[in-house]
Scaffold this motif. Structure first.
Motif: not given
Length: 169
Positions: A31-32, A34-35, A41, A45-46
């Motif tokens: 997630g991080v 991809s951001r 993001q 993922t979240e």
């Protein structure tokens, strides 16, 4: 037999905890990353991190019960006589068993049944929200098993192992 069941349950619990923590780490890193790489993001993922954290938390509670690392107030009970400490331990085991059975098992199963009945879907993962409520009764089963074993160990004195090995030469 109870100890054998406990050993197998602990192996399963530890494997599930390791897998869930590994999944959580990979998911958060993804997630991080991809951001920063794509400027947005990855949307699931979240949600996966939230579900995985719920599982890790409840399975971790069960692992803490097995290790007897859960919160306890020993400051007062350490000053009791051995007989009173035993009675207090018995009372605590009974209260814990009742609480876990009522809240984790009865309450958890009711939540799971309601979630199955309503069948809501998590928007990003596209899976039923049952997955969010399932850790409650699952961890409750582990806790009940570990607590029953602890109760039995506290009530029935275990034979002490002799540290000195007897040699017959």
């Amino acid at each position: 037999m109870l100890e054998t069941l406990k050993r197998y349950a602990l192996c399963i619990l530890n494997f599930c905890l390791i897998a869930a923590v590994a999944l959580l780490v990979v998911d958060v890193l993804l997630g991080v990353a991809s951001r920063y790489l794509w400027g947005a993001q990855i949307k699931w993922t979240e949600e996966l991190a939230t579900v995985t954290l719920i599982w890790v938390s409840f399975l971790g509670i069960a692992a803490a019960f097995e290790a007897r690392d859960h919160l306890g107030i020993d400051l007062v009970t350490d000053r009791f006589t051995p007989g009173m400490q035993r009675k207090t331990a018995l009372f605590i085991h009974i209260v814990t068993l009742l609480f876990v059975f009522i809240v984790f098992e009865i309450g958890g199963v009711k939540l799971v049944v309601q979630a199955i009945h309503h069948w809501n879907v998590l928007p990003a993962l596209q899976v039923s929200d049952v997955i969010q409520y399932l850790p409650l009764p699952v961890s409750g089963l582990f806790i009940l098993l570990f607590e029953v074993c602890s109760l039995r160990n506290d009530l029935v004195p275990q034979p002490e192992t002799n540290a000195k090995e007897v040699r017959h030469d």
